[in-house]
Design an enzyme around this catalytic site. Structure first.
Site, mmCIF file in Angstrom:
data_model
loop_
_atom_site.group_PDB
_atom_site.id
_atom_site.type_symbol
_atom_site.label_atom_id
_atom_site.label_comp_id
_atom_site.label_asym_id
_atom_site.label_seq_id
_atom_site.Cartn_x
_atom_site.Cartn_y
_atom_site.Cartn_z
ATOM 1 N N TYR A 109 0.815 -1.070 0.000
ATOM 2 C CA TYR A 109 -0.116 0.088 -0.021
ATOM 3 C C TYR A 109 0.763 1.105 0.031
ATOM 4 O O TYR A 109 1.547 1.639 1.016
ATOM 5 C CB TYR A 109 -0.967 0.110 1.256
ATOM 6 C CG TYR A 109 -1.892 -1.253 1.227
ATOM 7 C CD1 TYR A 109 -2.026 -2.028 0.307
ATOM 8 C CD2 TYR A 109 -2.576 -1.345 2.695
ATOM 9 C CE1 TYR A 109 -3.154 -3.058 0.281
ATOM 10 C CE2 TYR A 109 -3.385 -2.381 2.775
ATOM 11 C CZ TYR A 109 -3.738 -3.280 1.786
ATOM 12 O OH TYR A 109 -4.465 -4.355 1.516
ATOM 13 N N HIS A 125 0.108 -11.702 1.795
ATOM 14 C CA HIS A 125 -1.001 -11.058 1.047
ATOM 15 C C HIS A 125 -1.901 -11.702 -0.011
ATOM 16 O O HIS A 125 -2.893 -11.468 -0.077
ATOM 17 C CB HIS A 125 -0.329 -9.841 0.200
ATOM 18 C CG HIS A 125 -1.223 -8.467 0.049
ATOM 19 N ND1 HIS A 125 -0.679 -7.290 0.213
ATOM 20 C CD2 HIS A 125 -2.526 -8.564 -0.156
ATOM 21 C CE1 HIS A 125 -1.587 -6.574 0.034
ATOM 22 N NE2 HIS A 125 -2.852 -7.187 0.063
#
Length: 291
Positions: free
Chosen positions: A58, A116
Site C-alpha cells: 500500500y 498477502h
C-alpha cells in the site's frame, strides 16, 4: 465505542480500519493528503476502531508510515496492527526483510502479519519465516490473505511452533462465496476472518433495502451493512475512510446490534436478489493486482 471481539489469543475491535489507497496505491506513494489521512486514522482510534490493516504494498510502504505517525499518541497495547508481505517476497529471507522494514516504517511491532496472496514460493518457507519473526518479536501472530481452504490447510501443516490465527478474504453481502468454505472453516477452527471490501466500493452504502432497515435504528445503509457483518461471531469487516466524517459514520456501526429478525431479512434479501450489475461495477472499481 467499546465493541470488541475475543479470539483465542487476542481481543480486537469489531471493525477494522483499512488503508488500501491511503498513502498512494499499488507500489507507489502519494504524499498530497498525508495530514488528512493521519487525521482519519487518529479519529478511528479515538472512536474505538483500534484494529488497523495495512500492507507493504500500500503506497509502497507509505501507508505503514502514516499508520506509524498516527498511532504515536495512543497506548500501543490498545492497538492491533495488521500488515502483509507481498507474494514475490514470500521466500524465507525476503519475508524476514519485509517484516523488519514494515516494522521500522510503523515504528513498532506488528500484531498480525499476513501473506498477502498465494505465492509460487513453497508455503512452508513462508511459514517458517513467520515462526522466526514471532521468536524475534517482530510480529506476534500470523495468517493468510486471499487463500482457499486447501491453501490454509497446507500452510498449517508446515507449522511446528505456533498457530495460524487469521484469514483475510473478500466477503460482502454481494459476494458470499466464502460462506460455505473459508468462512465456515474459520468459524470451526476459531480463526479471525477479516473481510475486505465489505461495502463493495460504496455500492452497499446506496442500497435502499439497507437504508429502509436503517431508519428503524436511525442508522445509515453503511452502518446497517457493517453491523450485519459484525453480528457474525468471528468476522471483522475492514472499511477504509480517508475523511473524518466517513470514519465517524463507519464507527456508528459499532455498539449496537440488528435484531435477529432484521439480520435474517437482510440475509434472505441478498440471497434471493440478483445484484449482478452492482457486483460487476464493484469488480471494475477494485481491479486488484492479484485478481
Amino acid at each position: 465505542m467499546y465493541d470488541v471481539k475475543k479470539f483465542k489469543y487476542f481481543t480486537v475491535s469489531s471493525l477494522a480500519f483499512g488503508t488500501w489507497r491511503i498513502g498512494g496505491g499499488y507500489w507507489y506513494a502519494s504524499h498530497d493528503r498525508d495530514n488528512e489521512w493521519v487525521s482519519a486514522i487518529k479519529r478511528a482510534i479515538e472512536l474505538g476502531i483500534t484494529l488497523i490493516d495495512t500492507a507493504e504494498m500500500y503506497g509502497n510502504g507509505h501507508a505503514e508510515e502514516l499508520v506509524g505517525q498516527a498511532i504515536k499518541s495512543f497506548d500501543r497495547e490498545q492497538l492491533f496492527i495488521v500488515s502483509k508481505v507481498w507474494p514475490s517476497h514470500a521466500d524465507y529471507d525476503n519475508v524476514l526483510k519485509s517484516a523488519n522494514n514494515s516494522s521500522k516504517r510503523l515504528g513498532t511491532y506488528i500484531d498480525l502479519y499476513l501473506l498477502h496472496a498465494p505465492s509460487r514460493v513453497p508455503i512452508c518457507q513462508t511459514m517458517k519465516a513467520f515462526e522466526k519473526l514471532v521468536d524475534d518479536g517482530i510480529i506476534r501472530f500470523f495468517g493468510l490473505s486471499n487463500f482457499d481452504v486447501k491453501g490454509i490447510e497446507n500452510a498449517r501443516q508446515c507449522l511446528s511452533k505456533y498457530e495460524l490465527v487469521a484469514i483475510q478474504n473478500h466477503y460482502s453481502l454481494l459476494d458470499r462465496k466464502d460462506e460455505g468454505s473459508v468462512l465456515a472453516y474459520a468459524e470451526r477452527n476459531g480463526l479471525m476472518y477479516m473481510a475486505y471490501t465489505p461495502l463493495e466500493n460504496g455500492i452497499l452504502s446506496k442500497n435502499e433495502f439497507l437504508a429502509n432497515i436503517g431508519r428503524k435504528y436511525n442508522k445509515t445503509a453503511t452502518q446497517v451493512a457493517l453491523n450485519w457483518y459484525i453480528s457474525r461471531n468471528n468476522l471483522v469487516p475492514i472499511v477504509k475512510a480517508s475523511k473524518v466524517n466517513h470514519v465517524e459514520e463507519n464507527a456508528g456501526a459499532m455498539g449496537w446490534r440488528l435484531s435477529e429478525e432484521d439480520w435474517k431479512a437482510i440475509d434472505t434479501h441478498f440471497r434471493e436478489r440478483n445484484y449482478f450489475l452492482d457486483k460487476f461495477i464493484s469488480t471494475l472499481k477494485s481491479m486488484r493486482p492479484w485478481t
